[in-house]
Design a protein around this motif. Sequence first.
Motif, short mmCIF file in Angstrom:
data_model
loop_
_atom_site.label_atom_id
_atom_site.label_comp_id
_atom_site.label_asym_id
_atom_site.label_seq_id
_atom_site.Cartn_x
_atom_site.Cartn_y
_atom_site.Cartn_z
N GLY A 93 -33.98 -35.07 -41.39
CA GLY A 93 -33.99 -35.15 -42.84
C GLY A 93 -34.60 -33.90 -43.43
N THR A 94 -34.87 -33.93 -44.70
CA THR A 94 -35.47 -32.82 -45.41
C THR A 94 -36.62 -33.37 -46.27
N PRO A 95 -37.47 -32.50 -46.81
CA PRO A 95 -38.51 -33.00 -47.72
C PRO A 95 -37.93 -33.75 -48.91
N GLU A 96 -36.73 -33.33 -49.38
CA GLU A 96 -36.11 -33.99 -50.53
C GLU A 96 -35.42 -35.29 -50.16
N GLN A 97 -34.85 -35.35 -48.96
CA GLN A 97 -34.17 -36.55 -48.47
C GLN A 97 -34.64 -36.82 -47.04
N PRO A 98 -35.82 -37.40 -46.87
CA PRO A 98 -36.34 -37.63 -45.52
C PRO A 98 -35.46 -38.57 -44.72
N GLY A 99 -35.36 -38.27 -43.44
CA GLY A 99 -34.68 -39.17 -42.53
C GLY A 99 -35.67 -40.08 -41.82
N LEU A 100 -35.19 -40.81 -40.85
CA LEU A 100 -36.02 -41.73 -40.08
C LEU A 100 -35.82 -41.49 -38.60
N VAL A 101 -36.90 -41.63 -37.83
CA VAL A 101 -36.81 -41.61 -36.38
C VAL A 101 -37.62 -42.77 -35.82
N LEU A 102 -37.39 -43.06 -34.56
CA LEU A 102 -38.00 -44.21 -33.93
C LEU A 102 -39.45 -43.94 -33.53
N ALA A 103 -40.23 -44.99 -33.53
CA ALA A 103 -41.61 -44.94 -33.08
C ALA A 103 -41.98 -46.29 -32.48
N VAL A 180 -30.87 -44.03 -46.35
CA VAL A 180 -31.20 -42.98 -45.38
C VAL A 180 -30.03 -42.72 -44.44
N LEU A 181 -29.46 -43.78 -43.90
CA LEU A 181 -28.35 -43.62 -42.96
C LEU A 181 -27.13 -42.99 -43.63
N GLY A 182 -27.05 -43.15 -44.95
CA GLY A 182 -25.90 -42.61 -45.66
C GLY A 182 -26.00 -41.14 -46.00
N CYS A 183 -27.22 -40.58 -45.99
CA CYS A 183 -27.30 -39.20 -46.47
C CYS A 183 -28.30 -38.30 -45.75
N ALA A 184 -29.28 -38.84 -45.04
CA ALA A 184 -30.33 -37.98 -44.49
C ALA A 184 -29.81 -37.13 -43.34
N ARG A 185 -30.07 -35.85 -43.42
CA ARG A 185 -29.62 -34.89 -42.42
C ARG A 185 -30.66 -33.79 -42.29
N GLY A 186 -31.02 -33.44 -41.05
CA GLY A 186 -31.98 -32.37 -40.80
C GLY A 186 -31.42 -31.34 -39.86
N TYR A 194 -28.56 -40.02 -34.78
CA TYR A 194 -29.72 -40.26 -33.91
C TYR A 194 -29.81 -41.74 -33.50
N VAL A 195 -29.66 -42.63 -34.48
CA VAL A 195 -29.76 -44.06 -34.17
C VAL A 195 -28.58 -44.50 -33.30
N CYS A 196 -27.38 -44.04 -33.63
CA CYS A 196 -26.20 -44.43 -32.86
C CYS A 196 -26.29 -43.95 -31.42
N ARG A 197 -26.77 -42.74 -31.21
CA ARG A 197 -26.92 -42.22 -29.85
C ARG A 197 -27.92 -43.05 -29.06
N THR A 198 -29.00 -43.46 -29.71
CA THR A 198 -30.00 -44.26 -29.03
C THR A 198 -29.45 -45.64 -28.68
N VAL A 199 -28.75 -46.26 -29.61
CA VAL A 199 -28.14 -47.56 -29.35
C VAL A 199 -27.16 -47.46 -28.19
N ARG A 210 -30.93 -55.43 -29.37
CA ARG A 210 -30.17 -56.27 -30.30
C ARG A 210 -30.64 -56.08 -31.74
N ALA A 211 -31.94 -55.90 -31.93
CA ALA A 211 -32.45 -55.74 -33.30
C ALA A 211 -31.94 -54.44 -33.92
N LEU A 212 -31.93 -53.36 -33.15
CA LEU A 212 -31.45 -52.08 -33.67
C LEU A 212 -29.94 -52.13 -33.93
N GLU A 213 -29.22 -52.81 -33.06
CA GLU A 213 -27.77 -52.95 -33.28
C GLU A 213 -27.49 -53.79 -34.52
N ALA A 214 -28.26 -54.85 -34.73
CA ALA A 214 -28.07 -55.67 -35.93
C ALA A 214 -28.37 -54.88 -37.18
N LEU A 215 -29.40 -54.03 -37.12
CA LEU A 215 -29.73 -53.20 -38.28
C LEU A 215 -28.57 -52.27 -38.62
#
Length: 220
Positions: A93-103, A180-186, A194-199, A210-215
């Motif tokens: 993501g960027t400071p203007e449009q932050p993305g998300l990563v797993l923790a 976030v999933l619709g626009c965040a890019r870094g 990132y999420v799709c690759r992890t899934v 299953r929870a991440l896939e449902a999300l």
Amino acid sequence: MSETPLLPAAMTPECPVCPGYPPMLGEARLLDDAELAESLARTMSRWDGASDLWLFGYGSLIWNPGMPAAETVRARVRGYHRGLYLWSRVNRGTPEQPGLVLALDRGGSCTGMAFRLEGEGAGPHLEALWRREMPMGSYRPAWLPCWLADGRRIEALAFVMRRDVPTYTGKLSDDIIKAVLGCARGRYGTTLDYVCRTVQALRECGMPDRALEALLRRCV
């Protein structure tokens, strides 16, 4: 590291209007070399510098470990679960449009991959790992009890979310995640990629989340 190339700024989609996004995160500060070295030394103080050591991967480390492993085994840690709990202002993501990563956050359990690193020559790989995972100090490096699929119990180094930093998201609504999933890019691509690759990687390793896939089904 093979990553999705960035689109030109003009091609970045606009985020839909969504209360709570983008978040007010304040100024970002990167840890300097001395701070990174001190964090690494403190975490590795219990390591003798020669024995093999284990690393627990629960996100991009599964599909892009970035270091050689003498052994790779499916594993589980207890007391922590995987989720999109960290705002990303650079990689996804960027400071203007932050993305998300797993923790890893408190509660539940989490499957992932355990990587055994040979002690000899591990130093440079650990330094690279710290530059990758700890640039802003958002994680707390921790040695966690880890159960391997073959029955062994080990201690593995993992990166746990700190709840006392501005980049900790807490529990987000589906509306915010959808934005976030619709626009965040870094610099390494989109949050969605990132999420799709992890899934996909978790499925290929025989431990689907299953929870991440449902999300993903709800928010894409």
